[in-house]
Design an enzyme around this catalytic site. Structure first.
Site, PDB file in Angstrom:
ATOM      1  N   CYS A 138       0.721  -1.344   0.078  1.00  0.00           N
ATOM      2  CA  CYS A 138       0.070   0.107   0.070  1.00  0.00           C
ATOM      3  C   CYS A 138       0.826   1.290   0.074  1.00  0.00           C
ATOM      4  CB  CYS A 138      -0.717  -0.121   1.373  1.00  0.00           C
ATOM      5  SG  CYS A 138      -1.698   1.451   1.383  1.00  0.00           S
ATOM      6  N   CYS A 141      -0.391   4.181   2.358  1.00  0.00           N
ATOM      7  CA  CYS A 141       0.046   3.785   3.840  1.00  0.00           C
ATOM      8  C   CYS A 141       1.357   3.980   3.751  1.00  0.00           C
ATOM      9  CB  CYS A 141      -0.450   2.245   4.223  1.00  0.00           C
ATOM     10  SG  CYS A 141      -1.972   1.633   3.413  1.00  0.00           S
ATOM     11  N   ASP A 142       2.386   3.612   3.074  1.00  0.00           N
ATOM     12  CA  ASP A 142       3.723   3.546   3.498  1.00  0.00           C
ATOM     13  C   ASP A 142       4.758   4.419   2.610  1.00  0.00           C
ATOM     14  OD1 ASP A 142       3.068   1.796   5.362  1.00  0.00           O
ATOM     15  OD2 ASP A 142       3.137  -0.095   4.023  1.00  0.00           O
TER      16      ASP A 142
HETATM   17  P1  FAD Z   1      -9.573  -6.493   7.871  1.00  0.00           P
HETATM   18  O1  FAD Z   1      -8.516  -5.170   8.541  1.00  0.00           O
HETATM   19  O2  FAD Z   1      -8.438  -7.235   6.690  1.00  0.00           O
HETATM   20  O3  FAD Z   1      -9.834  -7.352   8.691  1.00  0.00           O
HETATM   21  C1  FAD Z   1     -10.499  -8.465   8.352  1.00  0.00           C
HETATM   22  C2  FAD Z   1     -11.138  -9.380   9.467  1.00  0.00           C
HETATM   23  O4  FAD Z   1     -12.041 -10.399   9.084  1.00  0.00           O
HETATM   24  C3  FAD Z   1      -9.941 -10.012  10.111  1.00  0.00           C
HETATM   25  O5  FAD Z   1     -10.026  -9.771  11.620  1.00  0.00           O
HETATM   26  C4  FAD Z   1      -9.954 -11.403   9.918  1.00  0.00           C
HETATM   27  O6  FAD Z   1      -9.595 -12.304  10.960  1.00  0.00           O
HETATM   28  C5  FAD Z   1     -11.419 -11.651   9.836  1.00  0.00           C
HETATM   29  N1  FAD Z   1     -12.115 -12.638   9.098  1.00  0.00           N
HETATM   30  C6  FAD Z   1     -11.923 -13.049   7.754  1.00  0.00           C
HETATM   31  N2  FAD Z   1     -12.827 -14.103   7.360  1.00  0.00           N
HETATM   32  C7  FAD Z   1     -13.370 -14.418   8.708  1.00  0.00           C
HETATM   33  C8  FAD Z   1     -14.301 -15.556   8.979  1.00  0.00           C
HETATM   34  N3  FAD Z   1     -14.487 -16.393   7.974  1.00  0.00           N
HETATM   35  N4  FAD Z   1     -14.762 -15.477  10.220  1.00  0.00           N
HETATM   36  C9  FAD Z   1     -14.238 -14.685  11.245  1.00  0.00           C
HETATM   37  N5  FAD Z   1     -13.379 -13.689  10.854  1.00  0.00           N
HETATM   38  C10 FAD Z   1     -12.977 -13.380   9.799  1.00  0.00           C
HETATM   39  N6  FAD Z   1      -4.190   1.496   6.140  1.00  0.00           N
HETATM   40  C11 FAD Z   1      -4.142   2.459   6.853  1.00  0.00           C
HETATM   41  O7  FAD Z   1      -5.163   3.367   6.607  1.00  0.00           O
HETATM   42  N7  FAD Z   1      -2.817   3.066   7.224  1.00  0.00           N
HETATM   43  C12 FAD Z   1      -1.482   2.276   7.017  1.00  0.00           C
HETATM   44  O8  FAD Z   1      -0.699   2.486   7.704  1.00  0.00           O
HETATM   45  C13 FAD Z   1      -1.859   0.874   6.578  1.00  0.00           C
HETATM   46  N8  FAD Z   1      -0.978  -0.126   6.475  1.00  0.00           N
HETATM   47  C14 FAD Z   1      -1.050  -1.139   6.020  1.00  0.00           C
HETATM   48  C15 FAD Z   1      -0.058  -2.091   5.980  1.00  0.00           C
HETATM   49  C16 FAD Z   1      -0.337  -3.493   5.613  1.00  0.00           C
HETATM   50  C17 FAD Z   1       0.753  -4.395   5.568  1.00  0.00           C
HETATM   51  C18 FAD Z   1      -1.595  -3.717   5.110  1.00  0.00           C
HETATM   52  C19 FAD Z   1      -1.695  -5.236   4.655  1.00  0.00           C
HETATM   53  C20 FAD Z   1      -2.790  -3.106   5.104  1.00  0.00           C
HETATM   54  C21 FAD Z   1      -2.576  -1.545   5.564  1.00  0.00           C
HETATM   55  N9  FAD Z   1      -3.520  -0.756   5.517  1.00  0.00           N
HETATM   56  C22 FAD Z   1      -3.286   0.472   6.231  1.00  0.00           C
HETATM   57  C23 FAD Z   1      -4.846  -1.254   5.160  1.00  0.00           C
HETATM   58  C24 FAD Z   1      -5.803  -1.431   6.314  1.00  0.00           C
HETATM   59  O9  FAD Z   1      -5.097  -2.435   6.989  1.00  0.00           O
HETATM   60  C25 FAD Z   1      -7.008  -1.931   5.719  1.00  0.00           C
HETATM   61  O10 FAD Z   1      -7.575  -0.999   4.885  1.00  0.00           O
HETATM   62  C26 FAD Z   1      -7.987  -2.150   6.940  1.00  0.00           C
HETATM   63  O11 FAD Z   1      -7.341  -2.948   7.820  1.00  0.00           O
HETATM   64  C27 FAD Z   1      -9.275  -2.773   6.499  1.00  0.00           C
HETATM   65  O12 FAD Z   1     -10.283  -3.269   7.706  1.00  0.00           O
HETATM   66  P2  FAD Z   1     -11.307  -4.323   7.651  1.00  0.00           P
HETATM   67  O13 FAD Z   1     -11.707  -4.358   8.998  1.00  0.00           O
HETATM   68  O14 FAD Z   1     -12.275  -4.082   6.496  1.00  0.00           O
HETATM   69  O15 FAD Z   1     -10.459  -5.275   7.280  1.00  0.00           O
END
Ligand code: FAD
Length: 313
Positions: A138, A141-142
């Site tokens: 990303c 992000c980075d």
């Molecule tokens: P996620 O954070 O992906 O969470 C999904 C959740 O669903 C997880 O807890 C998983 O365990 C759960 N899940 C999935 N399937 C199931 C199931 N069947 N049963 C139960 N639970 C399940 N964004 C920023 O704003 N700033 C940053 O600096 C940044 N840095 C990043 C660095 C990295 C390496 C990555 C990968 C992403 C980064 N992002 C950053 C992006 C950000 O992390 C995501 O946009 C954000 O986490 C999305 O949130 P979410 O809750 O939609 O999903």
């Protein structure tokens, strides 16, 4: 198989979207039950180090610490957490059921889906351990951490061109590595990248090896896909932009998905095609994919669920 009674709301997912939905529904006294996943508790931010763009933390905050804080805040108001995967759902009736890995069926009047999406990986050794230490998925992000660095971007689509172009704001040089001899990106994105002096291209090439030194990225080895010939590329940043897969497999027979497999919602609401089922975060969002936007849509899903439940009463 056991049965644990009917809840008001179940949240699937423990990223920023899931925890924020949990916080809001808990404060509305809906006693949410949150399934956080078996191995990925806290979601995508637990795989990174410093998060500098989540408002409220002027010095930045460690990704896993931010997620621990979100969890603690939701628990403080009564959210119940189960760190397990949901492996089966039936969302079609007025009472929805979700089943965990032990076969326990949990029932609720509303379900908020916040399962996120996974960045596609190169599946190379050291890729995961160097996440946040030179390897990133990303640029928004980075990118800021890569001032005056030599960077490689992998991919040939619009996202890769967008990431490469964005990174030139910070980087000394950006090399785009693509397995084919032509890009998949739209012409306008290609033109923008081709005309940027800081961007060069390694076509018909792939990353053969990721090199590390002192726990950080220390370069990559490129391989020509036709000749197999390898060469070192001296970079300290690797951005992987080969796409992402929304985690919607469980829902695909019941909920409407778009062509790329993302959950469809009636924007600007978080309502899916089934009453009482709401979608939030990266499992819905093609575009922004940030912690703050995921948290915001988790909030919206909680408010939508709250209103839905109030109308039932
Ligand atoms: P996620 O954070 O992906 O969470 C999904 C959740 O669903 C997880 O807890 C998983 O365990 C759960 N899940 C999935 N399937 C199931 C199931 N069947 N049963 C139960 N639970 C399940 N964004 C920023 O704003 N700033 C940053 O600096 C940044 N840095 C990043 C660095 C990295 C390496 C990555 C990968 C992403 C980064 N992002 C950053 C992006 C950000 O992390 C995501 O946009 C954000 O986490 C999305 O949130 P979410 O809750 O939609 O999903």
């Amino acid at each position: 198989m056991t049965d644990s009674g009917v809840r008001e709301v179940i949240v699937i997912g423990s990223g920023p979207a899931g925890y924020t939905a949990a916080l809001y529904t808990a404060r509305a006294e809906l006693k949410p039950l949150v399934f956080g996943g078996a191995i990925f508790v806290g979601g995508a931010l637990t795989t990174t180090t410093e998060v500098e763009n989540f408002p409220g933390f002027p010095e930045g905050i460690d990704g896993p610490v931010l997620m621990e804080n979100m969890r603690a805040q939701a628990v403080r108001f009564g959210a119940e957490m189960i760190d397990d995967d949901i492996v089966e759902v039936d969302l079609t009736g007025d009472i929805k059921t979700v089943t965990d890995t032990a076969g326990t069926v949990h029932r609720a009047k509303a379900v908020i889906i916040a399962t996120g999406s996974g960045y596609r990986k190169l599946d190379l050794p050291k890729e995961d351990e160097l996440s946040g230490r030179g390897v990133s998925w990303c640029a928004t992000c980075d990118g800021f951490f890569f001032r005056d660095r030599d960077i490689v971007v992998v991919g040939g689509g619009d996202t890769a061109m967008e990431e490469a172009t964005f990174l030139t704001r910070f980087a000394k040089s950006v090399t785009v590595v693509h397995r084919r001899s032509t890009l998949r990106a739209s012409q306008v994105m290609q033109n923008r990248a081709f005309s940027d002096d800081k961007i060069s291209f390694a076509f018909d090439s792939e990353i053969a090896e990721i090199k590390a030194a002192d726990g950080k990225l220390a370069g990559v080895v490129l391989r020509d896909v036709f000749t197999g010939k390898t060469r070192d590329l001296d970079v300290t940043g690797l951005f992987i932009a080969i796409g992402h897969d929304p985690r919607t497999e469980l829902f695909k027979d019941q909920l409407e998905l778009d062509d790329a497999g993302y959950l469809k919602v009636e924007a600007p609401s978080t309502r899916t095609n089934i009453a009482g089922v709401f979608g939030a975060g990266d499992v819905v969002d093609h575009t922004y994919r940030q912690a703050i936007t995921a948290a915001a849509s988790g909030c919206a899903a909680a408010l939508d669920a709250e209103r839905y439940l109030a109308a039932l009463a």
